[in-house]
Design a protein around this motif. Structure first.
Motif, PDB file in Angstrom:
ATOM      1  N   ARG A 259     -14.790  -5.509 -16.600  1.00  0.00           N
ATOM      2  CA  ARG A 259     -14.772  -4.051 -16.587  1.00  0.00           C
ATOM      3  C   ARG A 259     -13.601  -3.373 -17.260  1.00  0.00           C
ATOM      4  O   ARG A 259     -13.414  -3.459 -18.457  1.00  0.00           O
ATOM      5  CB  ARG A 259     -14.893  -3.586 -15.149  1.00  0.00           C
TER       6      ARG A 259
ATOM      7  N   VAL B  88      -9.592 -17.508   5.210  1.00  0.00           N
ATOM      8  CA  VAL B  88     -10.494 -16.682   4.380  1.00  0.00           C
ATOM      9  C   VAL B  88     -10.169 -15.222   4.465  1.00  0.00           C
ATOM     10  O   VAL B  88     -10.199 -14.507   3.453  1.00  0.00           O
ATOM     11  CB  VAL B  88     -11.970 -16.736   4.846  1.00  0.00           C
ATOM     12  N   ILE B  89      -9.934 -14.760   5.667  1.00  0.00           N
ATOM     13  CA  ILE B  89      -9.717 -13.327   5.863  1.00  0.00           C
ATOM     14  C   ILE B  89      -8.518 -12.879   5.044  1.00  0.00           C
ATOM     15  O   ILE B  89      -8.558 -11.861   4.349  1.00  0.00           O
ATOM     16  CB  ILE B  89      -9.490 -13.016   7.359  1.00  0.00           C
ATOM     17  N   THR B  90      -7.467 -13.657   5.098  1.00  0.00           N
ATOM     18  CA  THR B  90      -6.266 -13.340   4.321  1.00  0.00           C
ATOM     19  C   THR B  90      -6.553 -13.365   2.827  1.00  0.00           C
ATOM     20  O   THR B  90      -6.111 -12.473   2.091  1.00  0.00           O
ATOM     21  CB  THR B  90      -5.144 -14.343   4.650  1.00  0.00           C
ATOM     22  N   ARG B  91      -7.294 -14.354   2.373  1.00  0.00           N
ATOM     23  CA  ARG B  91      -7.596 -14.441   0.940  1.00  0.00           C
ATOM     24  C   ARG B  91      -8.365 -13.211   0.472  1.00  0.00           C
ATOM     25  O   ARG B  91      -8.019 -12.581  -0.533  1.00  0.00           O
ATOM     26  CB  ARG B  91      -8.400 -15.712   0.638  1.00  0.00           C
ATOM     27  N   VAL B  92      -9.386 -12.871   1.223  1.00  0.00           N
ATOM     28  CA  VAL B  92     -10.185 -11.706   0.847  1.00  0.00           C
ATOM     29  C   VAL B  92      -9.343 -10.440   0.898  1.00  0.00           C
ATOM     30  O   VAL B  92      -9.412  -9.590   0.004  1.00  0.00           O
ATOM     31  CB  VAL B  92     -11.411 -11.561   1.785  1.00  0.00           C
ATOM     32  N   GLY B  93      -8.512 -10.333   1.946  1.00  0.00           N
ATOM     33  CA  GLY B  93      -7.664  -9.158   2.080  1.00  0.00           C
ATOM     34  C   GLY B  93      -6.705  -9.021   0.919  1.00  0.00           C
ATOM     35  O   GLY B  93      -6.549  -7.942   0.343  1.00  0.00           O
ATOM     36  N   LEU B  94      -6.061 -10.108   0.571  1.00  0.00           N
ATOM     37  CA  LEU B  94      -5.121 -10.094  -0.542  1.00  0.00           C
ATOM     38  C   LEU B  94      -5.812  -9.678  -1.832  1.00  0.00           C
ATOM     39  O   LEU B  94      -5.353  -8.791  -2.562  1.00  0.00           O
ATOM     40  CB  LEU B  94      -4.524 -11.492  -0.734  1.00  0.00           C
TER      41      LEU B  94
ATOM     42  N   SER C 197      -8.479  -8.065  -2.229  1.00  0.00           N
ATOM     43  CA  SER C 197      -8.909  -6.671  -2.166  1.00  0.00           C
ATOM     44  C   SER C 197      -7.742  -5.719  -2.416  1.00  0.00           C
ATOM     45  O   SER C 197      -7.844  -4.777  -3.202  1.00  0.00           O
ATOM     46  CB  SER C 197      -9.536  -6.405  -0.802  1.00  0.00           C
TER      47      SER C 197
ATOM     48  N   MET D 226     -22.173  -8.191  -5.254  1.00  0.00           N
ATOM     49  CA  MET D 226     -20.748  -7.911  -5.118  1.00  0.00           C
ATOM     50  C   MET D 226     -20.446  -6.422  -5.224  1.00  0.00           C
ATOM     51  O   MET D 226     -20.027  -5.922  -6.253  1.00  0.00           O
ATOM     52  CB  MET D 226     -19.988  -8.644  -6.241  1.00  0.00           C
TER      53      MET D 226
ATOM     54  N   ARG E 281     -18.110  -4.865  -3.956  1.00  0.00           N
ATOM     55  CA  ARG E 281     -16.790  -4.750  -3.358  1.00  0.00           C
ATOM     56  C   ARG E 281     -16.188  -3.380  -3.623  1.00  0.00           C
ATOM     57  O   ARG E 281     -15.539  -2.784  -2.782  1.00  0.00           O
ATOM     58  CB  ARG E 281     -15.863  -5.841  -3.912  1.00  0.00           C
ATOM     59  N   GLU E 282     -16.399  -2.905  -4.843  1.00  0.00           N
ATOM     60  CA  GLU E 282     -15.739  -1.667  -5.240  1.00  0.00           C
ATOM     61  C   GLU E 282     -16.491  -0.417  -4.794  1.00  0.00           C
ATOM     62  O   GLU E 282     -15.974   0.676  -4.890  1.00  0.00           O
ATOM     63  CB  GLU E 282     -15.582  -1.627  -6.772  1.00  0.00           C
TER      64      GLU E 282
ATOM     65  N   ARG F 158     -17.187   0.324  -1.847  1.00  0.00           N
ATOM     66  CA  ARG F 158     -16.495   0.850  -0.684  1.00  0.00           C
ATOM     67  C   ARG F 158     -15.219   1.520  -1.168  1.00  0.00           C
ATOM     68  O   ARG F 158     -14.209   0.885  -1.386  1.00  0.00           O
ATOM     69  CB  ARG F 158     -16.136  -0.295   0.275  1.00  0.00           C
TER      70      ARG F 158
ATOM     71  N   GLY G 147      -9.040  -7.579   4.753  1.00  0.00           N
ATOM     72  CA  GLY G 147      -9.926  -8.727   4.577  1.00  0.00           C
ATOM     73  C   GLY G 147     -11.159  -8.621   5.447  1.00  0.00           C
ATOM     74  O   GLY G 147     -12.284  -8.818   4.989  1.00  0.00           O
ATOM     75  N   LEU G 148     -10.958  -8.285   6.692  1.00  0.00           N
ATOM     76  CA  LEU G 148     -12.074  -8.141   7.628  1.00  0.00           C
ATOM     77  C   LEU G 148     -13.041  -7.065   7.141  1.00  0.00           C
ATOM     78  O   LEU G 148     -14.252  -7.273   7.073  1.00  0.00           O
ATOM     79  CB  LEU G 148     -11.556  -7.744   9.005  1.00  0.00           C
TER      80      LEU G 148
ATOM     81  N   SER H 271     -13.448  -5.913   4.239  1.00  0.00           N
ATOM     82  CA  SER H 271     -14.121  -6.331   3.012  1.00  0.00           C
ATOM     83  C   SER H 271     -15.258  -7.305   3.298  1.00  0.00           C
ATOM     84  O   SER H 271     -16.362  -7.168   2.790  1.00  0.00           O
ATOM     85  CB  SER H 271     -13.088  -6.964   2.082  1.00  0.00           C
ATOM     86  N   ILE H 272     -14.972  -8.284   4.134  1.00  0.00           N
ATOM     87  CA  ILE H 272     -15.993  -9.287   4.463  1.00  0.00           C
ATOM     88  C   ILE H 272     -17.174  -8.650   5.181  1.00  0.00           C
ATOM     89  O   ILE H 272     -18.335  -8.906   4.863  1.00  0.00           O
ATOM     90  CB  ILE H 272     -15.384 -10.402   5.351  1.00  0.00           C
TER      91      ILE H 272
ATOM     92  N   ARG I 103     -19.468  -6.412   3.082  1.00  0.00           N
ATOM     93  CA  ARG I 103     -20.333  -7.072   2.100  1.00  0.00           C
ATOM     94  C   ARG I 103     -21.758  -7.076   2.624  1.00  0.00           C
ATOM     95  O   ARG I 103     -22.704  -6.856   1.884  1.00  0.00           O
ATOM     96  CB  ARG I 103     -19.894  -8.529   1.924  1.00  0.00           C
TER      97      ARG I 103
ATOM     98  N   ALA J 130     -16.211 -17.262   6.249  1.00  0.00           N
ATOM     99  CA  ALA J 130     -16.556 -15.883   5.928  1.00  0.00           C
ATOM    100  C   ALA J 130     -17.905 -15.477   6.522  1.00  0.00           C
ATOM    101  O   ALA J 130     -18.054 -14.376   7.061  1.00  0.00           O
ATOM    102  CB  ALA J 130     -16.558 -15.680   4.421  1.00  0.00           C
TER     103      ALA J 130
END
Lengths: 227, 227
Positions: free
Chosen positions: A13, A29-35, A37, B1, B3-4, B6, B34-35, B37-38, B41, B129
């Motif tokens: 993009r 996982v939660i931390t990875r996704v949070g980071l 994001s 996906m 993600r964006e 939101r 992270g939460l 985001s997960i 989804r 996840a």
DNA sequence: TAACGACCTAGCCAAATGGCTAGGTGATGG
DNA sequence: CCATCACCTAGCCATTTGGCTAGGTCGTTA
């Protein structure tokens, strides 16, 4: 294993060519996704890979040669391996900056991580959302980023002449038994060694951790992520 | 996906009727993001508020009356307050399900949380996840969701007749000093009480935690998030 | 080869701890 | 008013511990 996560990344993009390429290493996982994001809210950051094991971190860095590695040293049951990873990465890839993202604050771990070439140390619970991006930018500018409270620890350790020594396998084994509430004799039986040896290991561990009592040894070992 | 898609904080009133309204309570930004985001989804989940302190949790639940409260019991320096929050929420809002999301696994905390009405207990590091969404759906269906290893703890505690008792403020104070490596006498001086009282508190704490040595007391207290 | 580190063992002694009984106070709430 | 609970104190004694000196083996590495 990290291959498919890489394909998740929306590279196309409106990503400027000058974006910072980041690898995240964390078992959570939660931390990875949070980071991911938080970082990708800002333009200029691209998370190009995630890793959940020590080996995977090395693989990911080898393959992608990122600008920044964000790593939680505790990727398994042994924080010491995390330190080795930091050392290996900074040695083989001097241009890759390493930012440690820890759960807890332990003087021993902080000092060791910085000694091995980490250019930043933040504590997960203390970090604010905007500090992450700023921190990474600062690191790329050659600064060393130390989170709240981390600076004090470093200063304190500079004052002391005591060289940080790492615990041996056997010492950690003994400490684990101590943490379970076993006496010297019980530990000796459980480990097939003599009482004297148990005390020997604990004496050495005490010295290395700067502790004077078993309870403190356990406390520090837990804080250092050694158990 | 998406993600964006939101973009900003989506408030409950804009969401479709069928979606599960969730409040997240965690002091850690990364985890909260992270939460969120997960969960978002999947369709059917809407995070309507976040809280970072015990008081804020109560306020958020009062204001939004969510279907599910996802909470890390350790919102400050005292996990016990987290337990009280669980109790208060489940008592005053029987339709609000409480899912505990913990950093560590402690029999005492797990049992206490469930006794106070929590309908789920997951460990952050172990959760995958997809388990989060499934877990929440299961909870809404009236099931109790216990993460990896949690079930064993519960079973173990059912076997023992020992009623889980909570530590008093004073006992926790003493344990904190023990963790710092102080002797009985030093603690007595620091707390302006007699040696006997220090030993008294430690004896009681030992019994309550099922420990027999100071090192084990510290270990269990740390695991329970009491320090 | 020599040096080094991790590992193992023995014994000594003062101090600390664990486990116990047996009391006391003050505040809170049924 | 009584029960309960958190809190406080005292003393006893066996066991554990901390801190020390003084050895030993084995494998690796300079």
């Amino acid at each position: 294993m990290d291959r498919e996560t890489r394909s998740d990344v929306p590279l196309g993009r409106r990503m400027p060519q000058a974006s910072t390429r980041i690898v995240i290493a964390d078992r959570n996982v939660i931390t990875r996704v949070g980071l991911r994001s938080i970082l990708e809210r800002n333009t200029g950051f691209a998370v190009i890979a995630e890793a959940t094991s020590y080996d995977a971190v090395i693989d990911a860095v080898d393959e992608h040669g990122p600008d920044v590695l964000i790593i939680d040293l505790d990727l398994g049951d042994d924080t010491t391996r995390g330190l080795k990873v930091v050392e290996e990465v900074t040695e083989r890839y001097p241009t890759t900056k390493v930012l440690v993202l820890a759960n807890t604050l332990s003087e021993m771990i902080v000092v060791e991580a910085l000694r091995r070439g980490a250019t930043g140390y933040l504590c997960k619970d203390d970090v604010k959302a905007d500090e992450l991006g700023k921190g990474i930018k600062a690191i790329q500018d050659g600064e060393t980023v130390l989170g709240k409270g981390v600076g004090n620890l470093v200063a304190h350790s500079l004052g002391s002449t005591r060289q940080t020594e790492h615990l041996t396998d056997r010492e950690i084994d003994v400490i684990k038994h101590v943490a379970k509430g076993l006496s010297t004799k019980q530990i000796a039986v459980a480990m097939f060694i003599s009482d004297s040896t148990v005390k020997f290991h604990l004496q050495n561990a005490s010295r290395k951790l700067g502790a004077h009592r078993r309870a403190e040894i356990v406390h520090r070992a837990v804080a250092a992520g050694l158990l």
